[in-house]
Design a protein around this motif. Structure first.
Motif, PDB file in Angstrom:
ATOM      1  N   ALA A  32       0.847  -1.194   0.000  1.00 40.66           N
ATOM      2  CA  ALA A  32       0.000   0.000   0.000  1.00 40.66           C
ATOM      3  C   ALA A  32       0.881   1.242   0.000  1.00 40.66           C
ATOM      4  N   PRO A  33       0.541   2.240  -0.795  1.00 39.90           N
ATOM      5  CA  PRO A  33       1.339   3.481  -0.802  1.00 39.90           C
ATOM      6  C   PRO A  33       1.273   4.170   0.563  1.00 39.90           C
ATOM      7  N   LEU A  34       2.295   4.985   0.814  1.00 40.14           N
ATOM      8  CA  LEU A  34       2.300   5.825   2.012  1.00 40.14           C
ATOM      9  C   LEU A  34       1.764   7.200   1.609  1.00 40.14           C
ATOM     10  N   ALA A  35       0.540   7.478   1.982  1.00 38.15           N
ATOM     11  CA  ALA A  35      -0.071   8.769   1.642  1.00 38.15           C
ATOM     12  C   ALA A  35       0.497   9.860   2.546  1.00 38.15           C
ATOM     13  N   LEU A  36       0.734  11.028   1.960  1.00 34.16           N
ATOM     14  CA  LEU A  36       1.310  12.163   2.676  1.00 34.16           C
ATOM     15  C   LEU A  36       0.252  13.248   2.843  1.00 34.16           C
ATOM     16  N   ASN A  37       0.525  14.174   3.737  1.00 32.41           N
ATOM     17  CA  ASN A  37      -0.402  15.279   3.940  1.00 32.41           C
ATOM     18  C   ASN A  37      -0.513  16.133   2.683  1.00 32.41           C
ATOM     19  N   ALA A  38      -1.684  16.685   2.451  1.00 31.44           N
ATOM     20  CA  ALA A  38      -1.917  17.526   1.282  1.00 31.44           C
ATOM     21  C   ALA A  38      -1.078  18.796   1.370  1.00 31.44           C
ATOM     22  N   THR A  39      -0.728  19.336   0.207  1.00 28.66           N
ATOM     23  CA  THR A  39       0.017  20.596   0.126  1.00 28.66           C
ATOM     24  C   THR A  39      -0.725  21.541  -0.810  1.00 28.66           C
ATOM     25  N   ASP A  40      -0.220  22.775  -0.920  1.00 27.03           N
ATOM     26  CA  ASP A  40      -0.796  23.788  -1.818  1.00 27.03           C
ATOM     27  C   ASP A  40      -2.303  23.926  -1.611  1.00 27.03           C
ATOM     28  N   ILE A  41      -2.711  23.967  -0.366  1.00 27.13           N
ATOM     29  CA  ILE A  41      -4.135  24.033  -0.049  1.00 27.13           C
ATOM     30  C   ILE A  41      -4.643  25.449  -0.292  1.00 27.13           C
TER      31      ILE A  41
END
Length: 445
Positions: A32-41
């Motif tokens: 499973a991929p390691l999802a990261l926090n969203a950016t450029d919000i």
């Protein structure tokens, strides 16, 4: 014997089946991929990111407003992505969103990543003038629109003002020998009292010439003397208070790039431009002097003609400090690359650049009766683009980015084009639109 043959056949079929099935052993294993926090919000978008997975050929992302993914944002259910990031756009402001990602290789899917939560948000409460730290943010004024909410917004958001039409020749010099300073003085006093930069607009413009000058009966020499007296009288009166002037406005024709056949050109030839700049400098040695025109980012002939004129002025030691791009544009025109290329030509000449009359038509084809959410976001994107382009030019070449109007129902475009539009940062109730936040985002890039 027949029974033995049947047994052997069954054994052979089993061996073939095992052999064929052995290919499954080589099927890729996908973590499973390691999802990261969203950016450029932003108010209406964010960028989802994740760490790539070995053997993955692509990824699938789900985006939802429900943390159990019982529903999906339109277009973002198992959306295929070849990269390890994706801009998720056309979202609602101040809303929680959830995303998860799977790795893909052929028919093989990994488990879902952990769920990431993010929230679209209105940019922090930074006034436009504070977001633009190296240049002025301006708006236009009329002498009867400098109180109440107009005044409040001007003082909160803007660092510069321009008279929309009340510092032009037909207003300040309506009759021969008789100046009327009533409205121009009110605007100048407002700028001084409220500590706002004041850009003067415009000393010479063919569309603001009073009738008595259009029909001037004196000789050409007398006409020139009259014009010199006018330029010097106005600039001297506001010396030290008006920090910059559009000395000449729209002297070049569209398309052909020829000099506009105005009364000034008829009486004095093309030299009237250089002479007006020199007279303005003689009246105020410190004021910044600009030439101002429209359609300079998409009309190659006109831009070339204007630049050739300016090159001639600088070669002749005529005091010119900058060029104004009026920037009356549309949500879908001109292209960013054309704006950047035109701006670079001003930068190359070591002049200041003023985006002097910015408004962006949201309804150029009159295909809307109300501002749709989709068009509002397209308008927002264009305002953000313009702010980004201007912010990116070198500081020495920046002067101001001036919006041509406070709120939609006050825009000159409504009368000019004869149909409804929403070209400014505020709606008719003084509420900030998506365009306001796009402009702010561009300034803060």
């Amino acid at each position: 014997m027949k029974q033995l043959n049947n047994i052997l056949l069954l054994i052979l079929i089993a061996m073939v089946t095992l052999a064929c099935g052995s290919g499954d052993a080589t099927a890729p294993t996908l973590d499973a991929p390691l999802a990261l926090n969203a950016t450029d919000i932003t108010q209406n978008s964010f960028t989802a990111k994740w760490v790539g997975v070995a053997n993955a050929k692509s990824y699938q992302i789900d985006v939802s407003t429900a943390n159990n993914f019982s529903s999906f944002v339109d277009g973002f259910e198992a959306k295929s992505v070849s990269d390890v990031k994706l801009e998720v756009s056309s979202l609602d402001a101040n809303t929680d969103y959830f995303y998860r990602v799977r790795a893909v290789n052929g028919e093989t899917l990994s488990a879902n990543s952990m769920t990431i939560t993010t929230r679209t948000t209105i940019p922090e409460d930074v006034p436009l003038k504070e977001a633009a730290q190296s240049f002025f943010i301006g708006n236009v004024v009329q002498s009867n629109r400098m109180t109440g909410t107009h005044k409040e917004i001007l003082n909160r958001e803007y660092s510069s003002i321009t008279a929309e039409y009340e510092m032009k020749m037909n207003i300040m010099y309506p009759y021969e020998g008789a100046y009327d300073w009533t409205r121009s003085d009110a605007i100048v006093d407002f700028a001084v009292t409220n500590n706002l930069n004041l850009h003067g607009h415009a000393l010479i413009w063919h569309n603001s010439t009073p009738d008595w000058i259009e029909n001037y009966t004196g000789t050409d020499a007398e006409f020139e003397a009259m014009l010199e007296d006018y330029v010097k009288t106005v600039v001297t009166r506001y010396k030290g208070k008006v920090k910059s002037w559009d000395v000449v406005n729209e002297a070049i024709e569209d398309g052909s790039g020829d000099y506009r056949n105005s009364v000034f050109y008829q009486r004095m030839g093309a030299d009237y431009i250089a002479k007006c700049f020199k007279w303005a400098r003689e009246a105020d040695e410190d004021v910044l002097l600009f030439y101002n025109d429209y359609n300079l980012c998409d009309n190659g002939n006109k831009l070339t003609a204007v630049l050739n004129m300016i090159d001639g002025l600088t070669t002749g030691n005529v005091p010119i400090n900058g060029l104004g791009f009026q920037m009356h544009i549309s949500y879908n025109w001109p292209d960013r690359s054309d704006i950047e290329a035109a701006a670079q030509k001003v930068v190359d000449r070591k002049l200041k650049l003023h985006f002097s009359e910015l408004d962006i038509r949201a309804n150029p084809n009159n295909d809307l009766t109300s501002l749709s959410s989709a068009r509002s976001l397209e308008l927002k994107a264009k305002y953000k683009e313009i702010a980004e382009v201007y912010t990116a030019i070198p500081n020495d070449n920046k002067y101001a980015l001036t919006i041509w109007g406070m709120k939609d129902n006050e825009s000159w475009l409504l009368d000019f084009w004869g149909h409804i539009d929403w070209p400014l940062l505020y709606d008719s109730n003084f509420d900030e639109k998506d365009a306001y936040y796009g402009f702010l985002e561009g300034l803060m890039k």
